[in-house]
Design a protein around this motif. Structure first.
Motif, mmCIF file in Angstrom:
data_model
loop_
_atom_site.group_PDB
_atom_site.id
_atom_site.type_symbol
_atom_site.label_atom_id
_atom_site.label_comp_id
_atom_site.label_asym_id
_atom_site.label_seq_id
_atom_site.Cartn_x
_atom_site.Cartn_y
_atom_site.Cartn_z
ATOM 1 N N THR A 179 -10.370 -2.788 -1.177
ATOM 2 C CA THR A 179 -11.753 -1.875 -1.741
ATOM 3 C C THR A 179 -11.194 -0.671 -2.493
ATOM 4 O O THR A 179 -12.255 -0.398 -3.111
ATOM 5 C CB THR A 179 -12.488 -0.951 -0.596
ATOM 6 N N PHE A 180 -10.343 -0.697 -2.886
ATOM 7 C CA PHE A 180 -9.318 0.479 -3.984
ATOM 8 C C PHE A 180 -9.792 -0.367 -5.704
ATOM 9 O O PHE A 180 -10.169 -1.847 -5.775
ATOM 10 C CB PHE A 180 -8.201 -0.187 -4.104
ATOM 11 N N SER A 181 -10.071 0.211 -6.098
ATOM 12 C CA SER A 181 -10.605 0.516 -8.336
ATOM 13 C C SER A 181 -9.459 -1.010 -8.506
ATOM 14 O O SER A 181 -7.958 -1.164 -8.327
ATOM 15 C CB SER A 181 -10.698 0.684 -8.599
ATOM 16 N N GLU A 182 -9.861 -1.802 -9.267
ATOM 17 C CA GLU A 182 -8.998 -2.873 -10.201
ATOM 18 C C GLU A 182 -7.703 -2.262 -10.772
ATOM 19 O O GLU A 182 -6.654 -2.247 -10.634
ATOM 20 C CB GLU A 182 -9.256 -3.279 -11.163
ATOM 21 N N ALA A 183 -7.636 -0.764 -11.513
ATOM 22 C CA ALA A 183 -7.404 -0.183 -11.892
ATOM 23 C C ALA A 183 -5.417 0.278 -10.692
ATOM 24 O O ALA A 183 -4.527 0.651 -11.071
ATOM 25 C CB ALA A 183 -7.065 0.805 -12.539
ATOM 26 N N SER A 184 -6.137 1.121 -9.648
ATOM 27 C CA SER A 184 -5.157 1.180 -8.566
ATOM 28 C C SER A 184 -4.428 -0.163 -7.693
ATOM 29 O O SER A 184 -3.485 -0.040 -7.987
ATOM 30 C CB SER A 184 -6.268 2.050 -7.540
ATOM 31 N N ARG A 185 -5.559 -1.054 -7.727
ATOM 32 C CA ARG A 185 -5.103 -2.082 -7.454
ATOM 33 C C ARG A 185 -3.143 -2.649 -8.304
ATOM 34 O O ARG A 185 -2.271 -3.150 -8.020
ATOM 35 C CB ARG A 185 -5.123 -3.275 -7.272
ATOM 36 N N SER A 186 -4.202 -2.504 -9.246
ATOM 37 C CA SER A 186 -2.891 -3.102 -10.642
ATOM 38 C C SER A 186 -1.423 -2.165 -10.629
ATOM 39 O O SER A 186 -0.181 -3.199 -10.576
ATOM 40 C CB SER A 186 -3.632 -3.270 -11.953
ATOM 41 N N ARG A 187 -1.386 -0.725 -10.198
ATOM 42 C CA ARG A 187 -0.437 -0.017 -10.588
ATOM 43 C C ARG A 187 0.617 -0.682 -8.966
ATOM 44 O O ARG A 187 1.350 -0.523 -8.864
ATOM 45 C CB ARG A 187 -0.712 0.838 -10.272
#
Length: 318
Positions: A121-129
């Motif tokens: 459920t995290f944002s795509e940017a957060s998941r990417s990190r």
């Protein structure tokens, strides 16, 4: 003459007092895995008297198994001392004897312990990190399937366990605490209790060490994800037991606002005020094996303590 008699009595009493308490045994299984998970060793603590009796025992499945019993294998050479603490608490009559199954971690520890349903459920940017740091998506659901459907049945077949959820717990520290609680929510009919020491609610911590604005944004996102996920789970405050704790320095200094928010969510589910829920702050405690060893008696007595015998709904049974 009276002095000589007293010395004689003391000499008779001394050997009995000096005898060490009976110790449990730690054994290690060959590495076990599944088609989708790397095999890893399993360390098992068997309580004193296991080899000579026919009693059956509760079981605690503990994460980061190489850090629990043997300093030669643990992180930085410091272990939890879980076997010695179990021996001591059993000898003092403070807990019921139990089997501890220590599941060693692997190089994929972060991916195995990060709760997939929350992370998604995290944002795509957060998941990417996180994905860049971890090298792939979380496989926590696969890990829990291995634990609940492969490892636990193996332990129940080969050791004298009480296999029901009211006698089966999960336990770990940091992300090990995270996967323990997540495992309780994913398999509430298999596991009845979970203990998380220094539970790593942020899931991915690196973002939390940046400027306050970044840390605040990450915390808001993480707690919203946890709230949404926990709203879909089915834990019962009458039957499920949950222990959370954290210290106050270094990495643990990040946790108080997270834990307060989680406590509020659990209150809405009926856990706050129940004997089955505990959330504890240890002032001055750090985020390491030595700190977890120092307070280990508390979660163990919460899970296994004999003082709860008068309230069957608030304990793992005998």
């Amino acid at each position: 003459m009276r002095a000589l008699a007293l010395l004689a009595l003391l000499s008779l009493a001394t050997p009995a007092l000096a005898q060490p308490a009976e110790a449990g045994e730690v054994i290690r299984l060959d590495p076990i895995g599944s088609e989708q998970l790397e095999a890893r060793p399993i360390s098992i603590y068997l309580p004193p008297g296991y080899d000579t009796g026919m009693e059956t025992y509760p079981v605690i499945y503990a994460m980061d198994g190489q850090n629990l019993f043997e300093p030669g294998y643990s992180y930085a050479g410091v272990e939890w001392g879980l076997d010695e603490e179990m021996d001591r608490l059993i000898a003092e009559g403070r807990i019921r004897p139990a089997i501890i199954v220590g599941i060693w971690n692997t190089p994929a520890r972060a991916r195995e312990y990060a709760p997939r349903q929350v992370f998604d459920t995290f944002s795509e940017a957060s998941r990417s990190r996180a994905l860049e740091a971890w090298g792939g998506l979380p496989v926590s659901d696969i890990f829990l399937t291995f634990l609940a459907e492969d490892l636990k049945p193996y332990i129940d077949r080969n050791y004298r366990t009480r296999p029901g959820p009211d006698a089966t717990a999960l336990m770990g520290s940091s992300m090990g605490g995270l996967i323990s609680f997540y495992g309780l929510t994913r398999y509430p009919e298999t596991f009845g209790s979970a203990a998380g020491l220094s539970t790593h609610w942020p899931i991915y911590a690196d973002a939390c060490h940046q400027d306050p604005a970044v840390a605040d944004a990450w915390r808001e996102q993480a707690l919203l994800a946890w709230a949404e996920y926990l709203d879909t789970t089915h834990l019962d405050p009458q039957t499920h037991r949950i222990w959370f704790d954290h210290g106050s320095i270094n990495l643990d200094s990040l946790y108080p606002p997270y834990q307060s928010a989680i406590d509020a969510i659990m209150a809405e589910q009926g856990f706050i005020g129940s004997a089955n829920y505990r959330s504890t702050l240890y002032e001055g405690a750090d985020h390491n094996e030595a700190a977890w060893h120092a307070r280990l008696a508390d979660p163990l007595t919460f899970l296994l303590g004999v003082e709860a015998a008068a309230n069957p709904a608030s304990r793992m049974p005998q």
